[in-house]
Design a protein around this motif. Sequence first.
Motif, PDB file in Angstrom:
ATOM      1  N   HIS A 174       0.979  -1.184   0.074  1.00 30.34           N
ATOM      2  CA  HIS A 174      -0.020   0.058   0.091  1.00 30.34           C
ATOM      3  C   HIS A 174       0.860   1.532  -0.028  1.00 30.34           C
ATOM      4  CE1 HIS A 174      -3.564  -2.275   0.692  1.00 30.34           C
ATOM      5  NE2 HIS A 174      -2.968  -3.062   1.662  1.00 30.34           N
ATOM      6  N   SER A 175       0.412   2.238  -0.735  1.00 31.60           N
ATOM      7  CA  SER A 175       1.238   3.439  -0.886  1.00 31.60           C
ATOM      8  C   SER A 175       0.616   4.780  -0.163  1.00 31.60           C
ATOM      9  CB  SER A 175       1.300   3.974  -2.326  1.00 31.60           C
ATOM     10  OG  SER A 175       2.022   2.873  -3.067  1.00 31.60           O
ATOM     11  N   TYR A 176       1.460   5.545   0.584  1.00 30.48           N
ATOM     12  CA  TYR A 176       1.094   6.622   1.215  1.00 30.48           C
ATOM     13  C   TYR A 176       1.827   7.709   0.967  1.00 30.48           C
ATOM     14  CZ  TYR A 176      -0.800   2.424   4.187  1.00 30.48           C
ATOM     15  OH  TYR A 176      -1.582   1.657   4.474  1.00 30.48           O
ATOM     16  N   LEU A 177       1.087   8.928   1.297  1.00 35.45           N
ATOM     17  CA  LEU A 177       1.704  10.186   1.186  1.00 35.45           C
ATOM     18  C   LEU A 177       1.415  10.945   2.582  1.00 35.45           C
ATOM     19  CD1 LEU A 177       1.363  12.123  -2.086  1.00 35.45           C
ATOM     20  CD2 LEU A 177       3.645  11.614  -0.945  1.00 35.45           C
ATOM     21  N   ALA A 178       2.374  11.627   3.224  1.00 38.69           N
ATOM     22  CA  ALA A 178       2.210  12.355   4.533  1.00 38.69           C
ATOM     23  C   ALA A 178       2.533  13.418   4.139  1.00 38.69           C
ATOM     24  CB  ALA A 178       2.981  11.725   5.657  1.00 38.69           C
ATOM     25  N   ILE A 179       1.903  14.605   4.805  1.00 42.07           N
ATOM     26  CA  ILE A 179       1.930  16.137   4.388  1.00 42.07           C
ATOM     27  C   ILE A 179       2.169  16.920   5.869  1.00 42.07           C
ATOM     28  CG2 ILE A 179      -0.519  16.804   4.332  1.00 42.07           C
ATOM     29  CD1 ILE A 179       2.673  18.357   2.628  1.00 42.07           C
ATOM     30  N   ALA A 180       3.231  17.535   6.007  1.00 44.62           N
ATOM     31  CA  ALA A 180       3.477  18.276   7.387  1.00 44.62           C
ATOM     32  C   ALA A 180       3.053  19.570   7.068  1.00 44.62           C
ATOM     33  CB  ALA A 180       5.065  18.014   7.574  1.00 44.62           C
ATOM     34  N   ASN A 181       2.036  19.860   7.736  1.00 42.25           N
ATOM     35  CA  ASN A 181       1.530  21.352   7.677  1.00 42.25           C
ATOM     36  C   ASN A 181       1.832  21.990   8.781  1.00 42.25           C
ATOM     37  OD1 ASN A 181      -0.352  20.906   5.504  1.00 42.25           O
ATOM     38  ND2 ASN A 181      -1.730  19.611   6.816  1.00 42.25           N
ATOM     39  N   MET A 182       2.649  23.203   8.398  1.00 46.21           N
ATOM     40  CA  MET A 182       3.202  24.066   9.411  1.00 46.21           C
ATOM     41  C   MET A 182       2.160  24.930  10.146  1.00 46.21           C
ATOM     42  SD  MET A 182       6.179  26.998   8.752  1.00 46.21           S
ATOM     43  CE  MET A 182       6.563  27.883  10.232  1.00 46.21           C
ATOM     44  N   GLN A 183       1.255  25.582   9.378  1.00 50.14           N
ATOM     45  CA  GLN A 183       0.276  26.634   9.896  1.00 50.14           C
ATOM     46  C   GLN A 183      -0.847  26.763   9.023  1.00 50.14           C
ATOM     47  OE1 GLN A 183       3.409  29.959   9.615  1.00 50.14           O
ATOM     48  NE2 GLN A 183       1.422  30.871  10.073  1.00 50.14           N
ATOM     49  N   ASP A 184      -1.801  27.220   9.527  1.00 53.40           N
ATOM     50  CA  ASP A 184      -3.144  27.792   8.785  1.00 53.40           C
ATOM     51  C   ASP A 184      -3.118  29.227   9.185  1.00 53.40           C
ATOM     52  OD1 ASP A 184      -4.161  27.989  11.271  1.00 53.40           O
ATOM     53  OD2 ASP A 184      -5.752  26.482  10.828  1.00 53.40           O
TER      54      ASP A 184
END
Length: 225
Positions: A174-184
């Motif tokens: 299974h393939s995954y992508l993780a995003i690091a969100n710094m701020q909104d």
Amino acid sequence: MTAATAAAMLMMVVACLGARAVNASTPSCALASARVGLDDEGGLVLSDCFNSTTLGGLLDLIQRQNSTIQQLTSRLEQQQLVIQQQQLVNQQQQSLLCHINVIPQLVPTVGGTDWEYFSMDGNHYLAVANWRDNSGNFDIDSMVYQWNGTALAVVQSIPTHGARDWEYFSINGHSYLAIANMQDNAGTDINSVLYQWDGTVFVAVQSIPTHGAYDWEYFSIDGSS
């Protein structure tokens, strides 16, 4: 230099020496030059009329000739090496030109901070993390591109918040992508998100509380991911 060439040179030298011997009132030496050559085993045959001084001079001449031949051979080898090196440089330059002649593609980004390359099912992808736009807005989409054989084409636009980093990994096929969100736009207390490939697009499967996240890193320990 072949044995025949060496013998011919020796006969010319002996003829000159024989002529000198005639001037010294020793006519028998002039005739001796005709008997200089190679025996049946390829060895040199010299007339008995030459004394040790004359023979020594002849051997010295042969040594000088051999030295000259060795120097010429060395120069030829050096020239050949230079030619080979130049050919290699030409090949490298030609290869570089081939790469330079490839038409580049300009990919629009919005404060892009990270590119992540990955491949799935023989297809090649790039995901870009867009941080913020010129107005200072952090709530903007980041993009996933697929190589279509000639260019990168957008295949998915994913809502992100001050995105700083993508991390791709696979577990059990299974393939995954993780995003690091710094701020909104409200601050740095914002969830980062894990996505899974469903065969067509990446779908969010988990939101993880983070605070000003800058990076994701995938690793495994003792078989556990």
